[in-house]
Design a protein around this motif. Structure first.
Motif, PDB file in Angstrom:
ATOM      1  N   ARG A 147       0.812  -7.597  -4.420  1.00 18.85           N
ATOM      2  CA  ARG A 147      -0.019  -6.387  -4.307  1.00 18.85           C
ATOM      3  C   ARG A 147      -0.852  -6.150  -5.564  1.00 18.85           C
ATOM      4  O   ARG A 147      -2.050  -5.839  -5.480  1.00 18.85           O
ATOM      5  CB  ARG A 147       0.869  -5.179  -4.000  1.00 18.85           C
ATOM      6  N   GLN A 148      -0.260  -6.281  -6.736  1.00 19.74           N
ATOM      7  CA  GLN A 148      -1.010  -6.005  -7.968  1.00 19.74           C
ATOM      8  C   GLN A 148      -2.205  -6.942  -8.109  1.00 19.74           C
ATOM      9  O   GLN A 148      -3.317  -6.516  -8.444  1.00 19.74           O
ATOM     10  CB  GLN A 148      -0.076  -6.142  -9.176  1.00 19.74           C
ATOM     11  N   LEU A 150       1.801   2.645   0.983  1.00 17.58           N
ATOM     12  CA  LEU A 150       1.178   1.547   0.250  1.00 17.58           C
ATOM     13  C   LEU A 150       0.483   0.577   1.194  1.00 17.58           C
ATOM     14  O   LEU A 150      -0.528  -0.035   0.829  1.00 17.58           O
ATOM     15  CB  LEU A 150       2.233   0.821  -0.588  1.00 17.58           C
ATOM     16  N   TYR A 175       8.781   0.765  -6.442  1.00 17.54           N
ATOM     17  CA  TYR A 175       7.837   1.534  -7.247  1.00 17.54           C
ATOM     18  C   TYR A 175       8.406   2.869  -7.725  1.00 17.54           C
ATOM     19  O   TYR A 175       7.692   3.664  -8.316  1.00 17.54           O
ATOM     20  CB  TYR A 175       6.557   1.778  -6.440  1.00 17.54           C
ATOM     21  N   TRP A 184      -4.966  -5.940  -5.486  1.00 18.15           N
ATOM     22  CA  TRP A 184      -5.643  -4.689  -5.839  1.00 18.15           C
ATOM     23  C   TRP A 184      -6.619  -4.907  -7.000  1.00 18.15           C
ATOM     24  O   TRP A 184      -7.732  -4.382  -6.994  1.00 18.15           O
ATOM     25  CB  TRP A 184      -4.613  -3.620  -6.207  1.00 18.15           C
ATOM     26  N   GLU A 238       0.054  -0.770 -13.110  1.00 22.42           N
ATOM     27  CA  GLU A 238       0.819  -0.687 -14.357  1.00 22.42           C
ATOM     28  C   GLU A 238      -0.066  -0.504 -15.590  1.00 22.42           C
ATOM     29  O   GLU A 238       0.305   0.184 -16.522  1.00 22.42           O
ATOM     30  CB  GLU A 238       1.715  -1.921 -14.539  1.00 22.42           C
ATOM     31  N   SER A 247       6.932   5.851   1.249  1.00 18.33           N
ATOM     32  CA  SER A 247       6.239   4.989   0.297  1.00 18.33           C
ATOM     33  C   SER A 247       5.829   3.645   0.896  1.00 18.33           C
ATOM     34  O   SER A 247       4.729   3.151   0.625  1.00 18.33           O
ATOM     35  CB  SER A 247       7.125   4.770  -0.934  1.00 18.33           C
ATOM     36  N   VAL A 305       1.233   0.799  -9.190  1.00 16.94           N
ATOM     37  CA  VAL A 305       1.029  -0.560  -8.687  1.00 16.94           C
ATOM     38  C   VAL A 305       0.418  -1.453  -9.759  1.00 16.94           C
ATOM     39  O   VAL A 305       0.886  -2.571  -9.997  1.00 16.94           O
ATOM     40  CB  VAL A 305       0.145  -0.544  -7.429  1.00 16.94           C
ATOM     41  N   VAL A 330      -0.651   6.789  -8.130  1.00 17.17           N
ATOM     42  CA  VAL A 330      -0.342   5.638  -7.277  1.00 17.17           C
ATOM     43  C   VAL A 330      -0.955   4.366  -7.866  1.00 17.17           C
ATOM     44  O   VAL A 330      -0.323   3.294  -7.874  1.00 17.17           O
ATOM     45  CB  VAL A 330      -0.858   5.880  -5.845  1.00 17.17           C
ATOM     46  N   VAL A 338       5.130  -7.048  -2.191  1.00 18.62           N
ATOM     47  CA  VAL A 338       5.183  -6.435  -3.519  1.00 18.62           C
ATOM     48  C   VAL A 338       4.727  -7.409  -4.592  1.00 18.62           C
ATOM     49  O   VAL A 338       3.978  -7.045  -5.511  1.00 18.62           O
ATOM     50  CB  VAL A 338       6.628  -5.956  -3.810  1.00 18.62           C
ATOM     51  N   TRP A 345      -2.796   2.175   1.839  1.00 12.74           N
ATOM     52  CA  TRP A 345      -3.668   2.002   0.682  1.00 12.74           C
ATOM     53  C   TRP A 345      -4.206   0.572   0.587  1.00 12.74           C
ATOM     54  O   TRP A 345      -5.320   0.351   0.115  1.00 12.74           O
ATOM     55  CB  TRP A 345      -2.906   2.368  -0.594  1.00 12.74           C
ATOM     56  N   ASP A 346      -3.401  -0.424   0.991  1.00  8.34           N
ATOM     57  CA  ASP A 346      -3.888  -1.806   0.977  1.00  8.34           C
ATOM     58  C   ASP A 346      -5.176  -1.931   1.789  1.00  8.34           C
ATOM     59  O   ASP A 346      -6.186  -2.476   1.314  1.00  8.34           O
ATOM     60  CB  ASP A 346      -2.830  -2.748   1.548  1.00  8.34           C
TER      61      ASP A 346
END
Length: 841
Positions: free
Chosen positions: A567-568, A736, A499, A571, A656, A732, A654, A650, A564, A739-740
């Motif tokens: 994750r997108q 993350l 990231y 979220w 974008e 980082s 993630v 942030v 990774v 944050w998850d």
């Protein structure tokens, strides 16, 4: 395993079959080949350890191929049975050798260990395993084994056809050995000269590799030769029962020796030519050395130069003549080809005429003969042809069945070998990763010792202080040396992660650079240790997750961290569950806002350790500006508050997409965080600090007592943690993961991780007995946490139970207390203002 096979030799456009004696060397898994069974030195060898075998029906009966990485060897057995026997035996020997080589030494506890088994048991396992594909073939004793060595070698059309011209010295050695062996057998005990000093090494190892043969193998071959049916063996002749058999054996031996003599004559001619050239060179050298003065020697050299020039001109003339002859030959070949084509055309015409004549003749015969008899004749002929064709097809079917069975067995065995090699490689990589992780831990401990010495430098003698500084400088240069020396790295730590976050912090203070180096080594060590044991199984579990739906299993997966590549998607799913995306809502919120000035001031200070925000010209800076302006219009009660820039940054990294990041920010502020968390008074944020102190006293009483003893207010450190959900506080990778779980479960995760951070470093903090040093340590100690798995276990296991109901009750209680305190302060302030007003100026 030994016997005669024909080997296809290719020399330019010429392809010939040469008879060779093949012998399997089980120590090296090589198939050695000789001109005859009595030769002492091999002409070459075939490495079977990495070879594959093939048999094609179209190549002819008994023909099979051995494919090595560098060359394809085409061999031919005397029969189909002998070919299948050779293929099965070679497969079995290759399997035995690869099994023996793939075993690991004792002590590799992580690797697969297998009990050693004897050759007989391995053979038995292999045969049973292969019976499903191709049944074992009986040993053809007439073509394979020591008995075949006593039979004469297969004859060739010419005397020199079977001689290997690529290895003349090997041929000479073998010939001398055979002759000397014959003399010794006849009773001649004279001395025999040896050519061991003149063994020639072939320039092209890909054509025929000369293999070394152990002394025991040589004596075994010599014994076989002595027991063969060559002249001078009265014991063999006495064992013959029939006089005619003796005569036939002797005649066969005479033919063999006659052919041998012819070949030796050719070799003698070659040696004579080499000897003449050497004598000529010797005479010239003697003349040069016998010359009295330099002038004579110079004259000899000039004479030699003139001779060389003359020979060069003659060579050029001959080459020109050769080219002319080649052109003439080409013209003749083309003319011959034209004539052949013309002849072929004439033959076709003649054939066509003959067919017409035959057809007319048959027609006349049919007209003259009885129609019924004619029909019977045609039916019999047709039936005979069909029967012949059926027999041929049956033979082809049998051949293709055998080929298919063998290829299936070959594919099966090669697949098993490949699987075993892949497993061994994986085990070696795991062991290497563990060793690298251990090495990183040792380096980290060494650097920690250097850091302790660095802190104690003012109290050290000058010589010791200088030594410590040199060691520190050398340690800081390790990365550059390792990049230049190491050819590969299993899990390298790059400058930036996926990231764009810096993996190693760039501390401005010179004394903290060593701290950054220690942190980098800890990150690398944790990555290496968790890659195969934790990360890969976790990634496999995520790959098996299909459509997302709330469940306890999904909750545990999210707490463990989202890979990774997933994750997108996760979220976006979490945000979409709580926020309904209004069509074109984000696009209508792009106008100017009173908070633009504050936003512009905060943009350059957002995630300075991330390459996507470190420069004013970064591509994500305009996107972040638009997201913050849109949120200011979307929620006018809050507008913009410092800290929202880092939350939105942030989300942009993630997700974008701008609109997705905007709705993620809305979800955090309006759904996850309590009301008034980002208001002007930040009242709910202050409430959470009081709640956190209560939890800290209950979960970590020793640490809280330590803070109270030295009057440490932890809210000065933790207030920013809660406001921006640990952004700019944790590395980082761990950030993350926090944050998850935070996006899925809410603010309770922030309390869990805040307590886990203090639990993680509790012993280190308790060893510090100075308030200033404690504050200095608390400023950066979160950046030293590199083991995310350990921190996660503390947060979600060691701190249980942690009910949400208790958190709500504590918030409600402290909010009432805080509001009462604020009301009291307002009253005091109003009274003070009134009192000042009454007093007048």
């Amino acid at each position: 395993l030994c016997g005669y096979l024909n080997k296809l030799g290719i020399k330019g456009p010429i392809k010939t079959w040469k008879s060779r004696w093949f012998f399997y060397d089980e120590n090296k898994c090589h198939l050695l080949y000789y001109r005859t069974a009595q030769d002492i030195n091999p002409l070459g060898s075939i490495d079977l350890s990495s070879a594959s075998f093939d048999s094609k029906v179209e190549n002819g009966e008994g023909v099979f191929e051995i494919r090595t990485p560098s060359r394809v060897f085409t061999l031919k057995a005397i029969s189909k049975q002998a070919m299948v026997y050779w293929l099965q035996q070679l497969q079995m020997r290759r399997w035995e050798f690869c099994n023996a080589q793939s075993r690991f030494p004792v002590g590799s506890s992580q690797l697969v260990k297998e009990p050693l088994a004897g050759r007989s048991s391995r053979c038995r396992v292999y045969v049973v395993d292969n019976e499903d594909f191709l049944p074992p073939v009986k040993t053809p004793t007439e073509a394979v084994g020591l008995k075949a060595a006593s039979l004469p070698a297969p004859q060739t059309s010419t005397a020199l056809q079977n001689i290997s011209l690529k290895h003349p010295w090997t041929e000479i050695q073998n010939t001398v050995y055979n002759i000397c062996g014959s003399k010794q057998l006849w009773g001649n005990n004279g001395n025999v000269f040896s050519f061991s000093e003149f063994q020639e090494h072939p320039e092209n190892p890909d054509e025929e590799q000369e293999a070394e043969v152990e002394a025991g193998l040589n004596w075994a071959r010599k014994a076989r030769w002595m027991n063969s049916g060559f002249p001078g063996l009265p014991e063999e002749l006495s064992r013959e029962k029939n006089l005619m058999d003796k005569v036939s054996v002797l005649q066969q031996q005479i033919l063999t020796l006659t052919e041998e003599v012819k070949s030796q004559k050719e070799l003698v001619k070659l040696l004579h030519k080499a000897l003449e050239a050497a004598q000529q060179e010797k005479r010239v050298s003697s003349m040069y050395l016998a010359a009295a003065g330099d002038k004579d020697r110079l004259e000899l050299v000039r004479h030699k130069v003139r001779q060389i020039a003359d020979l060069t001109s003659r060579l050029e003339a001959l080459e020109q003549e050769k080219k002319e002859l080649e052109q003439i030959l080409t013209l003749r070949d083309s003319h011959i080809q034209e004539l052949k084509e013309h002849v072929q055309l004439l033959m076709e015409k003649n054939h066509a005429k003959q067919e017409v004549i035959m057809a007319l003749t048959e027609q006349m015969a049919r007209e003259l003969s009885d129609p019924l008899q004619e029909a019977n004749t045609i039916t019999a002929e047709t039936l005979y042809k069909q029967q012949e064709e059926i027999e041929h097809l049956k033979d082809d079917i049998d051949a293709y069945k055998t080929q298919n069975q063998f290829l299936n067995s070959e594919i099966h065995q090669v697949t098993r070998l490949w699987t075993r090699v892949a497993e061994n490689e994986k085990a070696l990589l795991m062991k290497c990763a563990c060793l690298q992780a251990r090495n990183c831990q040792m380096e980290s401990k060494y650097l920690t010792v250097l850091r302790k010495l660095q802190e104690a430098v003012p109290g050290l003698p000058s010589s010791h202080a200088e030594l410590v500084r040199n060691l520190i400088q050398e340690a800081l240069q390790w990365d550059v040396k390792e990049e230049a020396e190491e050819g590969f790295n299993l899990n390298p730590v790059s400058e930036y992660d996926e990231y764009g976050f810096m993996t190693v912090p760039d501390y401005e203070v010179e004394d903290w650079k060593l701290l950054a180096k220690i942190q980098a080594l800890e990150i690398k060590s944790n990555n290496l240790r968790s890659q195969e044991v934790v990360e890969k199984p976790l990634r496999d579990r995520w790959n098996s997750v299909g459509e997302l739906s709330p469940s306890a299993e999904l909750k545990n997966l999210i707490r463990s961290g989202i890979p990774v590549e997933h994750r997108q998607r996760v979220w976006r799913w979490i945000v979409s569950r709580h926020c309904s995306h209004l069509p074109d809502h984000y696009q209508r919120l792009g106008a100017e806002h009173p908070a633009c000035r504050q936003i512009e001031l905060d943009l350059p200070r957002t995630l300075t350790n991330n390459k996507h925000f470190s420069s004013p010209t970064s591509q994500l800076i305009p996107k972040l500006r638009r997201v913050l302006l849109a949120f200011s219009w979307h929620n006018p009660a809050i507008g913009y508050c410092q800290g929202l820039n880092r939350l939105a940054a942030v989300a942009l990294l993630v997700l974008e997409d701008e609109e997705s990041a905007f709705w993620c920010l809305v979800h955090i502020v309006e759904n996850l965080m309590p009301a008034d968390y980002y208001s002007d008074t930040l009242i709910t944020s202050q409430v959470d600090q009081r709640v956190f102190k209560d939890f800290l006293s209950e979960k970590l009483p020793r640490l809280m007592a330590h803070f109270e003893q030295y009057r440490i207010d932890v809210s000065l450190i933790t207030f920013n943690w809660f406001l921006v959900a640990f952004v700019d506080s944790l590395v980082s990778d761990i950030l993350l993961r926090v944050w998850d779980a935070f996006l899925y479960e809410g603010t309770k995760v922030i309390f869990r991780y805040a307590l886990a951070i203090f639990k993680y470093n509790e012993e280190e903090i308790l060893r510090i007995h100075d308030s200033v040093e404690i504050y200095q340590y608390l400023r950066f100690f979160t950046r030293m946490i590199t083991d995310g798995r350990k921190l996660m276990n503390i947060a979600f296991n060691d701190l249980n139970p942690f009910p949400m109901k208790l958190l709500r009750n504590r918030r409600s209680m402290h909010r009432e207390e805080l509001e009462a305190e604020l009301c009291e302060l307002q009253q005091i302030k109003a009274a003070y203002v009134k009192e000042r007003a009454e007093q007048g100026p």
